[in-house]
Design a protein around this motif. Structure first.
Motif, PDB file in Angstrom:
ATOM      1  N   HIS A 344      16.112 -28.204 -64.733  1.00 40.81           N
ATOM      2  CA  HIS A 344      16.235 -26.802 -65.126  1.00 40.81           C
ATOM      3  C   HIS A 344      14.997 -26.097 -64.605  1.00 40.81           C
ATOM      4  N   ALA A 345      15.213 -24.979 -63.910  1.00 44.75           N
ATOM      5  CA  ALA A 345      14.089 -24.300 -63.264  1.00 44.75           C
ATOM      6  C   ALA A 345      13.061 -23.839 -64.296  1.00 44.75           C
ATOM      7  N   ASP A 346      13.525 -23.309 -65.425  1.00 46.20           N
ATOM      8  CA  ASP A 346      12.560 -22.746 -66.385  1.00 46.20           C
ATOM      9  C   ASP A 346      11.814 -23.827 -67.175  1.00 46.20           C
ATOM     10  N   VAL A 530      22.425 -23.736 -58.522  1.00 41.87           N
ATOM     11  CA  VAL A 530      21.546 -24.857 -58.177  1.00 41.87           C
ATOM     12  C   VAL A 530      21.028 -24.615 -56.768  1.00 41.87           C
ATOM     13  N   ALA A 531      19.705 -24.696 -56.596  1.00 44.19           N
ATOM     14  CA  ALA A 531      19.150 -24.592 -55.244  1.00 44.19           C
ATOM     15  C   ALA A 531      18.842 -25.995 -54.766  1.00 44.19           C
ATOM     16  N   GLU A 532      19.291 -26.340 -53.580  1.00 42.17           N
ATOM     17  CA  GLU A 532      19.013 -27.701 -53.102  1.00 42.17           C
ATOM     18  C   GLU A 532      18.053 -27.698 -51.924  1.00 42.17           C
ATOM     19  N   GLY A 533      17.370 -28.822 -51.779  1.00 39.69           N
ATOM     20  CA  GLY A 533      16.419 -28.948 -50.672  1.00 39.69           C
ATOM     21  C   GLY A 533      15.123 -28.189 -50.919  1.00 39.69           C
ATOM     22  N   VAL A 534      14.745 -28.061 -52.176  1.00 38.57           N
ATOM     23  CA  VAL A 534      13.491 -27.377 -52.497  1.00 38.57           C
ATOM     24  C   VAL A 534      12.342 -28.348 -52.242  1.00 38.57           C
ATOM     25  N   GLU A 535      11.464 -27.958 -51.288  1.00 34.05           N
ATOM     26  CA  GLU A 535      10.460 -28.919 -50.841  1.00 34.05           C
ATOM     27  C   GLU A 535       9.040 -28.561 -51.247  1.00 34.05           C
ATOM     28  N   ASP A 536       8.840 -27.302 -51.709  1.00 35.85           N
ATOM     29  CA  ASP A 536       7.452 -26.985 -52.108  1.00 35.85           C
ATOM     30  C   ASP A 536       7.405 -26.007 -53.284  1.00 35.85           C
ATOM     31  N   GLU A 537       6.179 -25.831 -53.740  1.00 32.32           N
ATOM     32  CA  GLU A 537       5.949 -25.045 -54.949  1.00 32.32           C
ATOM     33  C   GLU A 537       6.352 -23.590 -54.761  1.00 32.32           C
ATOM     34  N   ASN A 538       6.043 -23.038 -53.554  1.00 32.02           N
ATOM     35  CA  ASN A 538       6.369 -21.632 -53.304  1.00 32.02           C
ATOM     36  C   ASN A 538       7.864 -21.375 -53.441  1.00 32.02           C
ATOM     37  N   GLN A 539       8.612 -22.264 -52.834  1.00 27.81           N
ATOM     38  CA  GLN A 539      10.078 -22.127 -52.920  1.00 27.81           C
ATOM     39  C   GLN A 539      10.507 -22.209 -54.386  1.00 27.81           C
ATOM     40  N   TYR A 540       9.953 -23.166 -55.073  1.00 25.71           N
ATOM     41  CA  TYR A 540      10.300 -23.361 -56.485  1.00 25.71           C
ATOM     42  C   TYR A 540      10.012 -22.088 -57.287  1.00 25.71           C
ATOM     43  N   ASN A 541       8.818 -21.561 -57.104  1.00 33.11           N
ATOM     44  CA  ASN A 541       8.423 -20.377 -57.881  1.00 33.11           C
ATOM     45  C   ASN A 541       9.324 -19.189 -57.576  1.00 33.11           C
ATOM     46  N   TYR A 542       9.608 -19.030 -56.291  1.00 24.95           N
ATOM     47  CA  TYR A 542      10.437 -17.902 -55.893  1.00 24.95           C
ATOM     48  C   TYR A 542      11.812 -17.997 -56.552  1.00 24.95           C
ATOM     49  N   LEU A 543      12.421 -19.158 -56.439  1.00 27.97           N
ATOM     50  CA  LEU A 543      13.772 -19.353 -56.966  1.00 27.97           C
ATOM     51  C   LEU A 543      13.790 -19.187 -58.488  1.00 27.97           C
ATOM     52  N   CYS A 548      17.266 -18.496 -60.474  1.00 28.07           N
ATOM     53  CA  CYS A 548      18.052 -19.683 -60.124  1.00 28.07           C
ATOM     54  C   CYS A 548      17.919 -20.689 -61.272  1.00 28.07           C
ATOM     55  N   ASN A 549      19.053 -21.222 -61.718  1.00 27.64           N
ATOM     56  CA  ASN A 549      19.038 -22.067 -62.914  1.00 27.64           C
ATOM     57  C   ASN A 549      18.460 -23.462 -62.693  1.00 27.64           C
ATOM     58  N   VAL A 550      18.866 -24.063 -61.576  1.00 31.53           N
ATOM     59  CA  VAL A 550      18.545 -25.481 -61.396  1.00 31.53           C
ATOM     60  C   VAL A 550      17.895 -25.719 -60.037  1.00 31.53           C
ATOM     61  N   ILE A 551      16.909 -26.614 -60.027  1.00 31.71           N
ATOM     62  CA  ILE A 551      16.198 -26.924 -58.786  1.00 31.71           C
ATOM     63  C   ILE A 551      16.397 -28.396 -58.443  1.00 31.71           C
ATOM     64  N   GLN A 552      16.765 -28.636 -57.181  1.00 32.14           N
ATOM     65  CA  GLN A 552      16.911 -30.007 -56.687  1.00 32.14           C
ATOM     66  C   GLN A 552      16.197 -30.083 -55.355  1.00 32.14           C
ATOM     67  N   GLY A 553      15.439 -31.127 -55.136  1.00 30.83           N
ATOM     68  CA  GLY A 553      14.769 -31.251 -53.839  1.00 30.83           C
ATOM     69  C   GLY A 553      13.611 -32.222 -53.902  1.00 30.83           C
ATOM     70  N   PHE A 554      13.078 -32.515 -52.718  1.00 32.69           N
ATOM     71  CA  PHE A 554      12.011 -33.509 -52.637  1.00 32.69           C
ATOM     72  C   PHE A 554      10.794 -33.095 -53.474  1.00 32.69           C
ATOM     73  N   TYR A 555      10.616 -31.786 -53.630  1.00 33.35           N
ATOM     74  CA  TYR A 555       9.477 -31.301 -54.418  1.00 33.35           C
ATOM     75  C   TYR A 555       9.514 -31.873 -55.845  1.00 33.35           C
ATOM     76  N   MET A 556      10.714 -31.942 -56.417  1.00 29.66           N
ATOM     77  CA  MET A 556      10.857 -32.416 -57.797  1.00 29.66           C
ATOM     78  C   MET A 556      11.241 -33.899 -57.851  1.00 29.66           C
ATOM     79  N   GLY A 557      11.887 -34.392 -56.840  1.00 26.17           N
ATOM     80  CA  GLY A 557      12.282 -35.804 -56.868  1.00 26.17           C
ATOM     81  C   GLY A 557      13.261 -36.138 -55.762  1.00 26.17           C
ATOM     82  N   LYS A 558      12.980 -37.250 -55.078  1.00 27.85           N
ATOM     83  CA  LYS A 558      13.859 -37.678 -53.994  1.00 27.85           C
ATOM     84  C   LYS A 558      15.004 -38.522 -54.544  1.00 27.85           C
ATOM     85  N   PRO A 559      16.042 -38.735 -53.740  1.00 29.75           N
ATOM     86  CA  PRO A 559      17.081 -39.676 -54.176  1.00 29.75           C
ATOM     87  C   PRO A 559      16.469 -41.078 -54.246  1.00 29.75           C
ATOM     88  N   VAL A 560      16.711 -41.752 -55.339  1.00 26.93           N
ATOM     89  CA  VAL A 560      16.121 -43.089 -55.557  1.00 26.93           C
ATOM     90  C   VAL A 560      17.164 -44.033 -56.163  1.00 26.93           C
TER      91      VAL A 560
END
Ligand code: C2E
Ligand code: CA
Ligand code: CA
Length: 574
Positions: A344-346, A530-543, A548-560
């Protein structure tokens, strides 16, 4: 018995024998539809026999009758028939000719034999006339089948290959070129499925007839297979350049084809071009090159034009070997599922996991899904792979649910090929029952591409799944087709904004404008974004700032792998 009586009896017996065999002879001759004209030099008499009278309606007894006989046939052949009959310079062997009658209806074989005496002088002539109409029509059919395609009436593949090869050998001698233009009807299956095979065939027929109009001595047209046509062009320059033909055909396709039952069929086509000597030096290889380029064209979408090049062949060969490996991987269960967390973005709490398939090949290591999924979709192995991912991820989800109190969603990617299967909905519902999970935590990710085929059918399936409680997410949003109009009518829960927007959001103002409006529209329509492929803090903050409700991307966690997720869940607050 007196000598005289004996001789009389003998004579009688001989006579009856003769008339018996004469009768038999007559029968045989008539039965076999044989007619004869006999000419004796010695007596200078004509005499027709067999079924002559029956066939021609007169007898030949003099020269006038003979003229009448000659005029019975195709007039262009009369002189040849006379030649055969009258000439005495020919060998002693039979001479023959096959001719049509003057109506062009029946075929006859006229065989002329001459009989010579011991001094090599002609004594008699016999003309044998045989009705061969039946054989000829059989031959015609065979001949036709050998050269033409029975559906469209243009050259069939085999004969086209022969002709194209002769273009090639001529071009070789003259240092010229030959182009093969391959034409594939886009989504022809839709015509067949939607309007029925008969209409499908009629369309192919009409398209074939249209192509016939552009054929000439430098242009061969053929029906290669199914919905694929070919045009072979000798020396493709100027008025004969492939571009000219492509433009001509595209222009024709702007107009619908009108079927005999009145319905109109409009299609687009994809073209590929392969040329002698650049691509290949035989017709068969040119066709193969055209196929390979078409394979590529189809991955690009509809209405494409693709020139064959060497790199394409290399890619294709790699794909072929990959395809073999893929079958092996399916049989030997070489797949795994990784999970990528979504937050959750917030609150930055975990919102869900996306299941992403992984294939580790013994030699090549990890092969990305973007490479093998299209192949699996094409050869059908996406079905067992997709079923595996469905089962594996829902089973894993069920285990986690039992162990942890987190309310989170399991998102599963569904290919259009899977989705179209009749048993798809039941399959999903059964798997959910099998692992006894609450369907409201299961989310299926679909792409807009599946809507293109049959919007009504697709939405009906979506409704069914949603009624059961499953969530539907629209993946890769913004890369697709007439996004907005579909979106308004689509029963979905979640909108996944494609990575390409996230990538350029910090650098490109117009992307920001589009992204902002997608987010507010999504919000207004009640979708979770849901925003996907979020790779850095700037993108995260902007979204996050834009709602934007949900953040997915390497910035928060890769597929494992699943075990790593277990650790995250253990450490993570609910
Ligand atoms: P997708 O559904 O859009 O999945 C997201 C892809 O983006 C995943 O690639 C993921 O690893 C990657 N990704 C996530 N965050 C980032 C990031 O911050 N930066 C970058 N550069 N990439 C990120 P992956 O796993 O390679 O999958 C590629 C595509 O293959 C997926 O795109 C999906 O379309 C397909 N796919 C993956 N697994 C499955 C599956 O089980 N079934 C089906 N039908 N398709 C699948
Ligand atoms: Ca996805
Ligand atoms: Ca995606």
């Amino acid at each position: 018995m007196s000598n005289l009586q004996y001789q009389l009896d003998l004579l009688k017996a001989m006579n009856s024998k003769i008339s018996e065999s004469e009768h038999m002879y007559k029968l045989i001759v008539e039965q076999a539809s044989l007619s004869f004209i006999y000419y004796s030099f010695e007596k200078d008499t004509y005499f027709s026999m067999g079924s002559f009278n029956k066939v021609f309606g007169f007898q030949v007894v003099n020269n006038n009758d003979l003229d009448r006989f000659f005029s019975f046939f195709d007039s262009s052949k009369e002189s040849r028939i006379r030649e055969i009959f009258f000439s005495e310079r020919f060998s002693k062997n039979e001479e023959s000719i096959d001719v049509l009658d003057s109506y062009g209806k029946r075929w006859f074989r006229i065989v002329c034999s001459k009989i010579y005496d011991e001094n090599d002088t002609i004594t008699d002539k016999v003309i044998k006339i045989i009705d061969i109409t039946k054989d000829m029509s059989k031959n015609d059919e065979l001949l036709y089948m050998a050269y033409y395609d029975s559906l469209t009436g243009i050259y069939n593949r085999n004969y086209f290959i022969t002709l194209l090869d002769s273009f090639i050998s001529r071009a070789k001698d003259n240092g010229e070129k030959v182009a093969l233009l391959t034409i594939d009807i886009d989504n022809f299956k839709k015509v067949n499925d939607g309007l029925g095979m008969i209409i499908g065939d009629e369309f192919l027929q009409q398209f074939g007839s249209y192509l016939k109009t552009i054929a000439d001595e430098r242009v061969l047209v053929t029906h290669l297979s199914n919905d694929i046509f070919g045009i072979g062009i000798y020396n493709p320059y100027g008025d004969y350049s492939v571009d000219v033909f492509i433009e001509k055909i595209r222009k024709r396709l702007l107009e619908p084809f009108v079927m005999s039952m009145g319905m109109e069929v409009t299609v687009s086509v994809s073209f590929t071009i392969a040329e002698f000597p650049d691509a290949a030096d035989s017709a068969l290889d040119l066709i193969n090159c055209g196929d390979i380029a078409m394979y590529k064209a189809k991955t690009l979408g509809n209405n494409q034009t693709v020139y064959f090049d060497a790199k394409m062949l290399e890619d294709f060969m790699n794909n072929v070997s990959l395809e073999n490996k893929l079958s092996d991987a399916v049989i030997n269960h070489k797949f795994e599922v990784y999970f990528q967390p979504q937050f959750h973005a917030d609150t930055q709490k975990i919102r869900g996991l996306e299941a992403l398939v992984r294939w580790k090949d013994d030699d090549k290591g990890f092969i990305p899904p973007s490479v093998f999924i299209p192949i699996a979709e094409k050869n059908g192995s996406i079905i067992p792979i997709g079923n595996y991912v469905l089962d594996r991820s829902i089973r894993q989800f069920s285990e986690w649910r039992k162990k942890f109190k987190h309310d989170f969603t399991m998102s599963i990617n569904i290919s259009a090929v899977q989705y179209k299967r009749e048993d798809f909905v039941d399959n999903v519902i059964n798997t959910i029952h099998k692992y006894d999970v609450d369907p409201k935590f299961i989310e299926l990710e679909i792409t807009e591409s599946i809507l293109i085929d049959d919007f009504e059918l697709v939405t009906a399936k979506i409704e069914k799944l949603r009624e059961f409680g499953i969530k539907i997410s629209l993946d890769d949003f913004g890369t697709g087709y007439s996004s907005l109009s579909y979106l308004m009518r689509m029963p979905i829960d979640t909108l996944k904004i494609d990575k390409s927007f996230v990538d350029s959001v910090m650098v490109d103002n117009s992307t920001r404008i589009i992204l902002d409006s997608i987010l507010s529209m999504s919000h207004n329509m009640g979708f979770e974004s849901v925003a996907e492929g979020v790779e850095d803090e700037n993108q995260y903050n902007y979204l996050n700032a834009k709602g934007c409700n949900v953040i997915q991307g390497f910035y928060m966690g890769k597929p494992v792998p699943a075990d790593d997720i277990t650790k995250i869940l253990e450490e993570c607050p609910e």
